[in-house]
Design a protein around this motif. Sequence first.
Motif, PDB file in Angstrom:
ATOM      1  N   ARG A 162     -37.280  -0.367  51.690  1.00  0.00           N
ATOM      2  CA  ARG A 162     -37.836  -1.186  50.616  1.00  0.00           C
ATOM      3  C   ARG A 162     -36.706  -1.838  49.816  1.00  0.00           C
ATOM      4  O   ARG A 162     -35.806  -1.151  49.328  1.00  0.00           O
ATOM      5  CB  ARG A 162     -38.737  -0.354  49.707  1.00  0.00           C
ATOM      6  N   ILE A 163     -36.777  -3.171  49.708  1.00  0.00           N
ATOM      7  CA  ILE A 163     -35.716  -3.956  49.064  1.00  0.00           C
ATOM      8  C   ILE A 163     -36.319  -4.756  47.917  1.00  0.00           C
ATOM      9  O   ILE A 163     -37.347  -5.433  48.085  1.00  0.00           O
ATOM     10  CB  ILE A 163     -35.063  -4.921  50.074  1.00  0.00           C
ATOM     11  N   LEU A 164     -35.680  -4.703  46.768  1.00  0.00           N
ATOM     12  CA  LEU A 164     -36.078  -5.524  45.623  1.00  0.00           C
ATOM     13  C   LEU A 164     -34.986  -6.555  45.362  1.00  0.00           C
ATOM     14  O   LEU A 164     -33.872  -6.215  44.971  1.00  0.00           O
ATOM     15  CB  LEU A 164     -36.288  -4.654  44.381  1.00  0.00           C
ATOM     16  N   PHE A 194     -38.550  -3.753  57.147  1.00  0.00           N
ATOM     17  CA  PHE A 194     -38.003  -4.140  55.842  1.00  0.00           C
ATOM     18  C   PHE A 194     -39.104  -4.745  54.968  1.00  0.00           C
ATOM     19  O   PHE A 194     -39.733  -5.739  55.346  1.00  0.00           O
ATOM     20  CB  PHE A 194     -36.870  -5.155  56.006  1.00  0.00           C
ATOM     21  N   GLN A 195     -39.324  -4.153  53.819  1.00  0.00           N
ATOM     22  CA  GLN A 195     -40.269  -4.675  52.829  1.00  0.00           C
ATOM     23  C   GLN A 195     -39.466  -5.354  51.722  1.00  0.00           C
ATOM     24  O   GLN A 195     -38.663  -4.729  51.045  1.00  0.00           O
ATOM     25  CB  GLN A 195     -41.103  -3.537  52.238  1.00  0.00           C
ATOM     26  N   MET A 196     -39.678  -6.675  51.544  1.00  0.00           N
ATOM     27  CA  MET A 196     -38.940  -7.434  50.546  1.00  0.00           C
ATOM     28  C   MET A 196     -39.848  -7.852  49.402  1.00  0.00           C
ATOM     29  O   MET A 196     -40.841  -8.554  49.606  1.00  0.00           O
ATOM     30  CB  MET A 196     -38.308  -8.685  51.185  1.00  0.00           C
ATOM     31  N   GLY A 231     -44.950  -9.853  50.523  1.00  0.00           N
ATOM     32  CA  GLY A 231     -44.037  -9.544  49.435  1.00  0.00           C
ATOM     33  C   GLY A 231     -44.742  -9.551  48.091  1.00  0.00           C
ATOM     34  O   GLY A 231     -45.837 -10.100  47.949  1.00  0.00           O
ATOM     35  N   GLN A 232     -44.117  -8.961  47.104  1.00  0.00           N
ATOM     36  CA  GLN A 232     -44.634  -8.958  45.744  1.00  0.00           C
ATOM     37  C   GLN A 232     -43.704  -9.762  44.839  1.00  0.00           C
ATOM     38  O   GLN A 232     -42.491  -9.783  45.060  1.00  0.00           O
ATOM     39  CB  GLN A 232     -44.745  -7.527  45.200  1.00  0.00           C
ATOM     40  N   ILE A 233     -44.278 -10.414  43.828  1.00  0.00           N
ATOM     41  CA  ILE A 233     -43.501 -11.132  42.825  1.00  0.00           C
ATOM     42  C   ILE A 233     -43.700 -10.411  41.499  1.00  0.00           C
ATOM     43  O   ILE A 233     -44.822 -10.311  41.003  1.00  0.00           O
ATOM     44  CB  ILE A 233     -43.953 -12.600  42.708  1.00  0.00           C
ATOM     45  N   ILE A 234     -42.610  -9.899  40.938  1.00  0.00           N
ATOM     46  CA  ILE A 234     -42.693  -9.031  39.772  1.00  0.00           C
ATOM     47  C   ILE A 234     -41.860  -9.621  38.638  1.00  0.00           C
ATOM     48  O   ILE A 234     -40.632  -9.562  38.676  1.00  0.00           O
ATOM     49  CB  ILE A 234     -42.183  -7.619  40.113  1.00  0.00           C
ATOM     50  N   ASP A 261     -35.284   1.424  47.988  1.00  0.00           N
ATOM     51  CA  ASP A 261     -34.058   1.917  48.615  1.00  0.00           C
ATOM     52  C   ASP A 261     -32.874   1.038  48.253  1.00  0.00           C
ATOM     53  O   ASP A 261     -31.737   1.516  48.182  1.00  0.00           O
ATOM     54  CB  ASP A 261     -34.226   1.947  50.142  1.00  0.00           C
ATOM     55  N   ILE A 262     -33.156  -0.257  48.046  1.00  0.00           N
ATOM     56  CA  ILE A 262     -32.096  -1.240  47.815  1.00  0.00           C
ATOM     57  C   ILE A 262     -32.480  -2.175  46.676  1.00  0.00           C
ATOM     58  O   ILE A 262     -33.598  -2.700  46.641  1.00  0.00           O
ATOM     59  CB  ILE A 262     -31.828  -2.087  49.081  1.00  0.00           C
ATOM     60  N   ILE A 263     -31.568  -2.385  45.743  1.00  0.00           N
ATOM     61  CA  ILE A 263     -31.656  -3.497  44.787  1.00  0.00           C
ATOM     62  C   ILE A 263     -30.622  -4.524  45.221  1.00  0.00           C
ATOM     63  O   ILE A 263     -29.430  -4.230  45.298  1.00  0.00           O
ATOM     64  CB  ILE A 263     -31.346  -3.046  43.343  1.00  0.00           C
TER      65      ILE A 263
END
Length: 395
Positions: free
Chosen positions: A4-6, A33-35, A56-59, A85-87
Motif C-alpha cells: 500500500r502506497i500513499l 500495488f495499491q496507490m 485509487g483513493q483521493i484523500i 507500507d510506503i509514503i
Amino acid sequence: MTIRILHVVGGMNRAGVETWLMHILCHIDRQQFQMDFLTHSSEACAYDEEILSLGGQIIPCLAPSQPWLYALNFQRILREYGPYDIIHSHVHHFNGYVLYLAKQAGVPIRIAHSHLDSSALEANRYWSRYLYRSVMKFLIARCATIGIACSKIAGADLFGVNWKTDPRWQHLYYGINLIPFEKPVDPMQVRSELNLPADAFVVGHVGRFDIQKNHEFLLKIFADVVRLVPQAYLLLLGEGVLQPKIKQQAIALGIANRVIFAGSRSDVPRLMRGAMDVFLFPSLCEGLGLVLIEAQAAGLPCIFSNVIPEEADVVKPLLKRLSLSQPISNWVDAVLSWQNQIPKIQQNEALKIVEVSPFNIEASVKRLEQIYRTEFSKNKTFYELQNVLSQDLCK
C-alpha cells in the motif's frame, strides 16, 4: 500481499509529475500495488475520476501552511485510511515535513521524490525562505529511507551536491505512455478544431502558467516571429494562476489574435502531432522537462533553454539549446529556421528512439516496482526478525 502506497501531491491536475503518476497508476500491477493520493486541496482535479476508476483513493489533507493543523490532519488520515507500507512524497522541500510526520507515525518506507531543480527560483529569496529550505533538507536527510530524483540536477537540489555518495538516493527517469503517439492523426481536422488556418506556422508550448515556465519571455519571442511571419500562431496548452497576466501581455504586444489559449487538455500528443510545427520551451528551471520528451516522441523540432538537464536530449536531430541570456533575435532565428523545413528525422523514427530509451513508461514502471519491492522486502525481513526476537525474549 498488496503493498500500500500513499502518494503526497498538491493536487492531481494535468502537469508533468501528475501525468507521470497517472501513467504509473495505469501501468503498474494493481494486484500487487495499491496507490492512493493525499492532496493539499479539496477542489476537484482533472485526474480524480480516472484515479477512482482505477481503484485509487483521493484523500484531502488541508492546511499545509499551518504545520500543527496539517499534522493533525495527516495523523487522522493515516489512522482512517492506513496502514500504509510506503509514503511517497512529491512536494519538493515540503517533503521534509511530510516524511517527518510519516516517521513519527511509524510508516516504514518513506520516499522523498525530487522533480525540480529550484535553485534558480530560490536565488535572492528572503532569509526566512533560506531557513525553511535548510530545515526541510535536514528533515529529508533524517527521515527519508529512500530518495528518488528525476535527473542529476534535481537530485543535487534536494539531496545535496554529493547525493550520489548516499546509497539511499537513487535516480529514476520519467516514462511516458507512447501509445497516443502511434495513433493516426488528421492535421486538417485538429487545426480546424482550434480555428487554425491549414497553412499556419504554429509555435507550440505545453506548461502550467507559472513563473518557472517563463511565458513572458515566450510571448516576446513570438511577437517578433509573427512580425516576420504573418501566418504564425502560438498555441499554449495549460492552465495556472499567471494565465490572466499572460493574456494581458498578449494584448499589450498586439498579438492576442494570434495566441490560442487552449487550456488543460487530455489529448496533448494529438495536438502536438496535428497542430504544432515547432515546440518552444524557454523554462527558467526544470527537473527534467517531461513535456520535452513528449515533443520529441511527436517528432517536433524543439527549441529550449539550456537549463534543461541534458538527460532530456533523446532525439538529437530535433533539438536546439539556447541560453536565456542570449538576445531574443537568436531565439526568433532558431524558431524561423524550421519554417517550411522538413525535420531531419521522421516522427515514426523519433518515436522508435524514445521507445528504446529509459523514458518509455514500461521501463519507468518496471524500475519503480523494483524500488518498491526491494524496500518492502528489506522492511519485511526486519520486522520478521523483530518478531522472532520478541518471541524469544518472552520465553
